[in-house]
Design an enzyme around this catalytic site. Structure first.
Site, PDB file in Angstrom:
ATOM      1  N   TRP A 293       0.856  -1.195   0.000  1.00 49.06           N
ATOM      2  CA  TRP A 293       0.000   0.000   0.000  1.00 49.06           C
ATOM      3  C   TRP A 293       0.889   1.241   0.000  1.00 49.06           C
ATOM      4  O   TRP A 293       1.945   1.234   0.637  1.00 49.06           O
ATOM      5  CB  TRP A 293      -0.915   0.006   1.238  1.00 49.06           C
ATOM      6  CG  TRP A 293      -1.805  -1.197   1.348  1.00 49.06           C
ATOM      7  CD1 TRP A 293      -1.631  -2.262   2.166  1.00 49.06           C
ATOM      8  CD2 TRP A 293      -2.991  -1.458   0.587  1.00 49.06           C
ATOM      9  NE1 TRP A 293      -2.645  -3.187   1.976  1.00 49.06           N
ATOM     10  CE2 TRP A 293      -3.491  -2.707   1.011  1.00 49.06           C
ATOM     11  CE3 TRP A 293      -3.693  -0.768  -0.407  1.00 49.06           C
ATOM     12  CZ2 TRP A 293      -4.647  -3.280   0.491  1.00 49.06           C
ATOM     13  CZ3 TRP A 293      -4.853  -1.340  -0.935  1.00 49.06           C
ATOM     14  CH2 TRP A 293      -5.317  -2.584  -0.489  1.00 49.06           C
ATOM     15  N   ASN A 328     -25.188   4.191   0.520  1.00 47.34           N
ATOM     16  CA  ASN A 328     -24.462   2.949   0.214  1.00 47.34           C
ATOM     17  C   ASN A 328     -23.686   3.009  -1.106  1.00 47.34           C
ATOM     18  O   ASN A 328     -22.531   2.590  -1.170  1.00 47.34           O
ATOM     19  CB  ASN A 328     -25.441   1.769   0.188  1.00 47.34           C
ATOM     20  CG  ASN A 328     -24.738   0.481  -0.192  1.00 47.34           C
ATOM     21  OD1 ASN A 328     -23.827   0.040   0.502  1.00 47.34           O
ATOM     22  ND2 ASN A 328     -25.124  -0.109  -1.315  1.00 47.34           N
TER      23      ASN A 328
HETATM   24  C1  FAD Z   1     -17.430   0.508   2.538  1.00 51.86           C
HETATM   25  C2  FAD Z   1     -18.765   0.178   3.182  1.00 51.86           C
HETATM   26  C3  FAD Z   1     -18.911   0.308   4.558  1.00 51.86           C
HETATM   27  C4  FAD Z   1     -20.132   0.005   5.179  1.00 51.86           C
HETATM   28  N1  FAD Z   1     -20.247   0.130   6.537  1.00 51.86           N
HETATM   29  C5  FAD Z   1     -21.391  -0.208   7.160  1.00 51.86           C
HETATM   30  C6  FAD Z   1     -21.524  -0.110   8.565  1.00 51.86           C
HETATM   31  O1  FAD Z   1     -20.593   0.251   9.285  1.00 51.86           O
HETATM   32  N2  FAD Z   1     -22.732  -0.420   9.122  1.00 51.86           N
HETATM   33  C7  FAD Z   1     -23.785  -0.845   8.368  1.00 51.86           C
HETATM   34  O2  FAD Z   1     -24.861  -1.118   8.926  1.00 51.86           O
HETATM   35  N3  FAD Z   1     -23.681  -0.982   7.033  1.00 51.86           N
HETATM   36  C8  FAD Z   1     -22.533  -0.662   6.402  1.00 51.86           C
HETATM   37  N4  FAD Z   1     -22.445  -0.774   5.042  1.00 51.86           N
HETATM   38  C9  FAD Z   1     -23.593  -1.310   4.281  1.00 51.86           C
HETATM   39  C10 FAD Z   1     -24.588  -0.234   3.774  1.00 51.86           C
HETATM   40  O3  FAD Z   1     -23.893   0.766   3.096  1.00 51.86           O
HETATM   41  C11 FAD Z   1     -25.390   0.391   4.901  1.00 51.86           C
HETATM   42  O4  FAD Z   1     -25.997  -0.618   5.686  1.00 51.86           O
HETATM   43  C12 FAD Z   1     -26.503   1.285   4.371  1.00 51.86           C
HETATM   44  O5  FAD Z   1     -25.990   2.261   3.510  1.00 51.86           O
HETATM   45  C13 FAD Z   1     -27.198   1.957   5.544  1.00 51.86           C
HETATM   46  O6  FAD Z   1     -28.172   2.835   5.074  1.00 51.86           O
HETATM   47  P1  FAD Z   1     -29.707   2.517   5.293  1.00 51.86           P
HETATM   48  O7  FAD Z   1     -29.937   2.255   6.741  1.00 51.86           O
HETATM   49  O8  FAD Z   1     -30.490   3.607   4.639  1.00 51.86           O
HETATM   50  O9  FAD Z   1     -29.868   1.144   4.505  1.00 51.86           O
HETATM   51  P2  FAD Z   1     -31.036   0.493   3.650  1.00 51.86           P
HETATM   52  O10 FAD Z   1     -30.578   0.492   2.248  1.00 51.86           O
HETATM   53  O11 FAD Z   1     -32.363   1.075   3.929  1.00 51.86           O
HETATM   54  O12 FAD Z   1     -30.990  -1.024   4.151  1.00 51.86           O
HETATM   55  C14 FAD Z   1     -31.644  -1.439   5.344  1.00 51.86           C
HETATM   56  C15 FAD Z   1     -30.672  -2.089   6.303  1.00 51.86           C
HETATM   57  O13 FAD Z   1     -30.119  -3.257   5.699  1.00 51.86           O
HETATM   58  C16 FAD Z   1     -28.766  -3.412   6.114  1.00 51.86           C
HETATM   59  N5  FAD Z   1     -27.889  -3.300   4.929  1.00 51.86           N
HETATM   60  C17 FAD Z   1     -28.124  -2.602   3.802  1.00 51.86           C
HETATM   61  N6  FAD Z   1     -27.124  -2.775   2.921  1.00 51.86           N
HETATM   62  C18 FAD Z   1     -26.232  -3.589   3.523  1.00 51.86           C
HETATM   63  C19 FAD Z   1     -24.992  -4.143   3.121  1.00 51.86           C
HETATM   64  N7  FAD Z   1     -24.464  -3.924   1.923  1.00 51.86           N
HETATM   65  N8  FAD Z   1     -24.328  -4.900   4.008  1.00 51.86           N
HETATM   66  C20 FAD Z   1     -24.840  -5.167   5.218  1.00 51.86           C
HETATM   67  N9  FAD Z   1     -26.021  -4.687   5.653  1.00 51.86           N
HETATM   68  C21 FAD Z   1     -26.707  -3.916   4.807  1.00 51.86           C
HETATM   69  C22 FAD Z   1     -28.471  -2.280   7.080  1.00 51.86           C
HETATM   70  O14 FAD Z   1     -28.706  -2.737   8.385  1.00 51.86           O
HETATM   71  C23 FAD Z   1     -29.474  -1.226   6.653  1.00 51.86           C
HETATM   72  O15 FAD Z   1     -29.785  -0.298   7.659  1.00 51.86           O
HETATM   73  C24 FAD Z   1     -21.223  -0.459   4.390  1.00 51.86           C
HETATM   74  C25 FAD Z   1     -21.066  -0.579   3.000  1.00 51.86           C
HETATM   75  C26 FAD Z   1     -19.856  -0.267   2.408  1.00 51.86           C
HETATM   76  C27 FAD Z   1     -19.718  -0.406   0.910  1.00 51.86           C
END
Ligand code: FAD
Length: 439
Positions: A293, A328
């Site tokens: 890195w 996301n």
């Molecule tokens: C680099 C990176 C880091 C992330 N860090 C986190 C984090 O620290 N905490 C976190 O909860 N999510 C994380 N995510 C997944 C996702 O981005 C978020 O859960 C989502 O954006 C939260 O917004 P929302 O509550 O409106 O989700 P919505 O789109 O409304 O989804 C509902 C719920 O589903 C779950 N969810 C949705 N997408 C994912 C996913 N790809 N992976 C796992 N669970 C998901 C979450 O609990 C979310 O609140 C990450 C994704 C990436 C690419």
């Protein structure tokens, strides 16, 4: 109030800060002994938080205050302690005649380590600690391959998850209030203020609990960061202020199932971290540990501050810094940009998100970062390098999101030039990845 030396059970709240549909709490109350509802502000965690106005601490404090208010209906209140859990438990065993401690399972590596220490303290006093599944729909080995091994690829995992799900069984609510008369009668315990535990109230707006209105249109709107097309309930699932069973039931009963898919991703990453705890800090694909890195500190700072000269990346980082949340699609773009365009260790980015996200969850954050860097179990192929310009044209075509967060993006006097050239950065990372994988 029960006599201090009359037998009690204790329910230990951690990531399940609600009185309704709470598996462990239900089982604790059902047993019949008075149940002390306990929360410990864990100094092993709090002492490491660099920001004294951390929104997660405000979120937890708010949730505890709400529970305390609700508990007055049952002539009870939360017993809130501050300190190292193993020491707090030592004191509690001296103070009360505890027959059993009940909690919901927390799957993170630190939580497991903490529980082992507490079990030792309790064990000396012959007090069992019983845990229940509450944070996920399927835990540990409940959804595994036919040979008993954990899945490492999402699609077959999801298929098995859906085939295993029996909504009447797995999504059924636990009727806590049925046994609420068994809460330990005590109304005079005080909830310490944020100041008393060394913190300040955060200025960030805490997320709401509504999600139903996004489900039906989610498949159309979820990728566009300028649209309010996602639920923003991540923090409520993280701290258990919403029940994952109730949320999943609503997703299951909806006509449109794309949103349900996201909840399965959440279970998937929790399962991965449970089976492969070393991936919290090490690449899932071992050959990624050979990557050299660049770890350029000034470039990392520019990325953190939203000053890379790539408007979509900068918009995302500024949204994160100003609100504690990022869309996301943009989490994917910013993470890929750090690991691939800047060739900065994904762990630096993971740690920065961990510090800033209100919905920070180790399993999903590590999973998301390893996915974007290409080192994850079911990751984007290493040679796919998101082009931030093309991502912007597809997902923010009218630049509404960018205008909101980077209003000066078109002004060459106020907005920096791109920190790296896309084509050169792409060639550089592919060369390094190939070298690392060959060695
Ligand atoms: C680099 C990176 C880091 C992330 N860090 C986190 C984090 O620290 N905490 C976190 O909860 N999510 C994380 N995510 C997944 C996702 O981005 C978020 O859960 C989502 O954006 C939260 O917004 P929302 O509550 O409106 O989700 P919505 O789109 O409304 O989804 C509902 C719920 O589903 C779950 N969810 C949705 N997408 C994912 C996913 N790809 N992976 C796992 N669970 C998901 C979450 O609990 C979310 O609140 C990450 C994704 C990436 C690419």
């Amino acid at each position: 109030m029960a006599n201090k030396r009359s037998p009690v059970n204790i329910f230990w709240f951690r990531r399940d800060l609600r009185l309704t549909d709470n598996a462990g709490l239900y089982h604790a109350l059902k047993q019949g002994l008075p149940v002390i509802p306990l929360f410990i502000f864990d100094t092993h965690i709090l002492d490491k938080l660099p920001d004294k106005n951390d929104a997660r601490v405000t979120f937890i404090h708010h949730a505890l205050a709400e529970m305390n208010e609700e508990l007055t209906r049952f002539s009870s209140s939360l017993c809130v302690k501050y300190g190292k859990p193993e020491e707090v438990w030592q004191e509690l065993t001296a103070e009360f005649d505890i027959r059993e401690v009940i909690a919901n399972t927390d799957y993170e590596p630190y939580a497991t380590e903490r529980e082992d220490k507490v079990r030792k303290v309790l064990g000396k006093n012959k007090i069992p600690l019983t845990t229940y599944k509450d944070q996920v729909i399927f835990e540990k080995d409940e959804v595994v391959k036919d040979d008993g091994k954990p899945y490492t690829v999402f699609t077959p995992y999801k298929r098995k998850w859906l085939a295993t799900l029996n909504p009447e069984l797995h999504l059924k609510a636990y009727p806590v209030t049925k046994y609420a008369k068994n809460f330990y009668a005590h109304t005079s315990w005080e909830l310490p203020s944020l100041k008393q535990i060394g913190f300040e109230k955060s200025d960030l707006e805490l997320p709401g609990k509504t999600y139903r209105d996004v489900i039906e249109d989610y498949h159309r709107t979820r990728d566009f960061p300028s649209v309010e097309g996602t639920s923003r309930i991540g923090a409520h699932l993280r701290f258990g202020t919403l029940s994952i069973r109730k949320v999943t039931l609503d997703a299951w009963e909806a006509r449109e199932k794309t949103w349900l898919n996201e909840l399965v991703w959440r279970d998937f990453y929790a399962m991965i971290l449970w089976h492969f705890p070393e991936t919290a800090t090490a690449a899932f694909r071992k050959n990624f540990d050979n990557i050299r890195w660049r770890n350029h500190e000034a470039e990392f700072e520019a990325w953190c501050e939203g000053k890379t000269g790539y408007p979509l990346v900068d918009a995302g980082m500024r949204q994160l810094n100003e609100t504690g949340w990022m869309h996301n699609r943009i989490r994917m773009v910013t993470a890929s940009f750090l690991a691939k365009h800047l060739l900065i260790d994904w762990r630096w980015g993971e740690a920065y998100f961990a510090r800033r996200l209100i919905d920070y969850d180790m399993a999903s954050n590590v999973g998301g970062w390893q996915w974007a860097a290409g080192s994850g179990n079911d990751a984007v192929p290493y040679f796919r390098v998101f082009n931030p310009q093309l991502q912007q044209e597809r997902f923010d075509p009218e630049m509404k999101y960018i205008r909101r967060w980077v209003p000066e993006f078109h002004d060459p006097f106020k907005y920096p030039k791109p920190i790296v050239d896309h084509r050169e950065a792409r060639e550089r990372v592919l060369k390094e990845f190939k070298r690392a994988f060959a060695g």
